[in-house]
Design an enzyme around this catalytic site. Sequence first.
Site, PDB file in Angstrom:
ATOM      1  N   HIS A   1       1.144  -0.790 -24.784  1.00 39.93           N
ATOM      2  CA  HIS A   1       1.204  -0.103 -23.994  1.00 39.93           C
ATOM      3  C   HIS A   1       0.455   0.807 -23.254  1.00 39.93           C
ATOM      4  O   HIS A   1      -0.017   1.666 -23.765  1.00 39.93           O
ATOM      5  CB  HIS A   1       2.622   1.105 -24.059  1.00 39.93           C
ATOM      6  CG  HIS A   1       3.351   1.609 -23.478  1.00 39.93           C
ATOM      7  ND1 HIS A   1       3.659   1.269 -22.305  1.00 39.93           N
ATOM      8  CD2 HIS A   1       2.960   3.297 -23.128  1.00 39.93           C
ATOM      9  CE1 HIS A   1       3.643   2.253 -21.050  1.00 39.93           C
ATOM     10  NE2 HIS A   1       3.822   3.213 -21.749  1.00 39.93           N
TER      11      HIS A   1
ATOM     12  N   SER B   1       0.694  -1.126   0.236  1.00 38.50           N
ATOM     13  CA  SER B   1       0.195  -0.343   0.073  1.00 38.50           C
ATOM     14  C   SER B   1       1.267   1.305  -0.151  1.00 38.50           C
ATOM     15  O   SER B   1       1.557   1.765  -1.204  1.00 38.50           O
ATOM     16  CB  SER B   1      -0.584  -0.556   0.740  1.00 38.50           C
ATOM     17  OG  SER B   1      -1.249   0.821   0.713  1.00 38.50           O
TER      18      SER B   1
ATOM     19  N   ASP C   1      -9.892  -4.598  -5.174  1.00 38.41           N
ATOM     20  CA  ASP C   1      -9.679  -5.639  -3.781  1.00 38.41           C
ATOM     21  C   ASP C   1     -10.079  -4.296  -2.403  1.00 38.41           C
ATOM     22  O   ASP C   1      -9.666  -4.456  -1.185  1.00 38.41           O
ATOM     23  CB  ASP C   1      -7.941  -5.371  -3.173  1.00 38.41           C
ATOM     24  CG  ASP C   1      -7.089  -4.408  -2.592  1.00 38.41           C
ATOM     25  OD1 ASP C   1      -7.991  -3.018  -2.902  1.00 38.41           O
ATOM     26  OD2 ASP C   1      -5.903  -3.902  -2.815  1.00 38.41           O
TER      27      ASP C   1
END
Length: 636
Positions: free
Chosen positions: A508, A192, A464
């Site tokens: 990319h 994090s 998440d």
Amino acid sequence: MTEGLRHLTFVVALLILVGGPRRSSGDGGEFSGDYSKLSGIIIPGFASTQLRAWSFLDCPYSPLDFNPLDLVWLDSTKLLSAVNCWLKCMLLDPYNQTDHPECKSRPDSGLSAITELDPGCITGPLSSVWKEWIKWCIEFGIEANAIIAVPYDWRLAPSMLEERDLYFHRLKLTFETAHKLRGGPSIVFAHSLGNYVFRYFLEWLKLEIAPKHYSQWLDDHIHAYFAVGAPLLGATETVKATLFGNTFGLPVSEGTARLMFNSFASSLWMLPFSKYCTADNPYWKHFSRASRKSHQTYQCEDHEFLLNYSGWPTNIVNIEIPSIRAFDAYPPVTEVAQANFSSMECGLPTQLSFSAREVSDGTFFKAIEDYDSDNKRLLYQLQKSYHGDPILNPLTPWERPPIKNVFCIYGVDLKTEVGYYFAPSGKPYPDNWIITDIIYELEGSLVSRSGNLVEGNPGAASGDETVPYNSLSLCKNWLGPKVNITRAPQSEHDGSDVQVELNVEHQHEADVVPNMTRSPRVKYITYYEDSESIPGKRTAVWELDKANHRNIVRSPVLMRELWLQMWHDIHPDKKSEFVTKAKRGPLRDDDCYWDYGKARCAWPEYCEYRYLFGDVHLGQSCRLKNSSADTLLHYV
């Protein structure tokens, strides 16, 4: 994003480097790799380090006072019994970041500062941070001097960490001491906000080491960098904590939490920002006639203005502003009581929307400055500590770090907040805003709090539960034009459900989405690997299904994969650039369990029934047949 409490929702960050010694195998031999040269440095993240009092503070109406070295973050007993005293020891001056006149706190030191934030029979397990990780390292024979904790004051902005505590100087010395002590480089594991700390350190290092020696220093001192749950474009929860408040799972109100959070300059470190906007490189300014304090120019590509939402799924903030201001949105309580509402004209509020760029460049805070007294402080810190930082503007996209081996790891497919609707509450500051709706991303779609579908630009997956997918997956840009993709179950497996795609084309700044199947009852881990685009360097991205941001570093799956990759790297007989994914078996006794359907220990190839005194159930008596050293030979 914390690692401290299970229910903490504070933005957290953590770096850890792990290393260890040789370990004997069952036949008296040793691991072929030289673990004795690897070292580890733990740099705890936001709200993941204990803070201790460095003052005497008498708390009236409470038998609990603060004395030097008393625990402040996190002492739940004093928080409950003397919250005003506790806040004095936690708050910083919102402008100069100095301590409260009556109490100051400083970070604790050593491994004990990061294992449990609030030690105790009940509070200890709830506030466990890296205790399980250290247990894992000890089980695999890592020596005590291979792990060095370097805590810091997570309330401060990066420049203040160096100005007040010489933090980055001490971090550089720690790397060099570990190298001298162990004889080899370290492994960096960042979680994090810890990724931001590490990024700032790499930029700061450019001014401390001659340019021709910079790359060599990194090669000598850092073997691999594991970026776990990295909010590479920031996190939307930072906006909620800044405007509404986040209780971090503590017994305080949202307003009190907001008051405390906004006194920290670090509260703006993870604001969401656009991937299309960059700042002038301040590095060259130090070698020119330009002033060290000169303002950085914020520049955006055409894509920022041609595309919606700054590359995010939706607008970060949608806020209602009163069309006629009878009184401030943050009036004193006395003014609210004395206000005469009978003469107020009726008018519909104006709703304003702000993208990630408009949040990070201060446009949003400037627009509501007249309605919120805290925004003057936010704008001041945003300019001073971030856009005006002489080393780095953290609110800009991050290119691949110049390290030999880079692994980016994060969880996916959990319900994650990506946008908010705010409205005035009519109450005084700090409770002057309420959240009227929240936009979530969930497995490729956007939904409101009520469950309705919302238009926008959802990604291929969701985040998440704390950091959105587009922010986590930005590191896929670090991969080259050809990528090898492997998807395998997270649990132990025999290889029957492993899928592989080789040399997948990768454009990319475009996401890489594998054309693979998945069973709805199986949690997978998907590996994206590239060892050819940059000579002598490897880059990999790991996506773990349903891995929560705050708990991923405690995940046995992550620890297993990290350990196997490091074991593979140091083995002289390795046959590939990355560890094989063909199968996964138990590595520790704890991984063995009893299969009641077959009335035997599961994984009979690895595990056997071996009762030891004190075992209370069949699963405890299932143990590895061979040592971990022998088991690891399957993964060379």
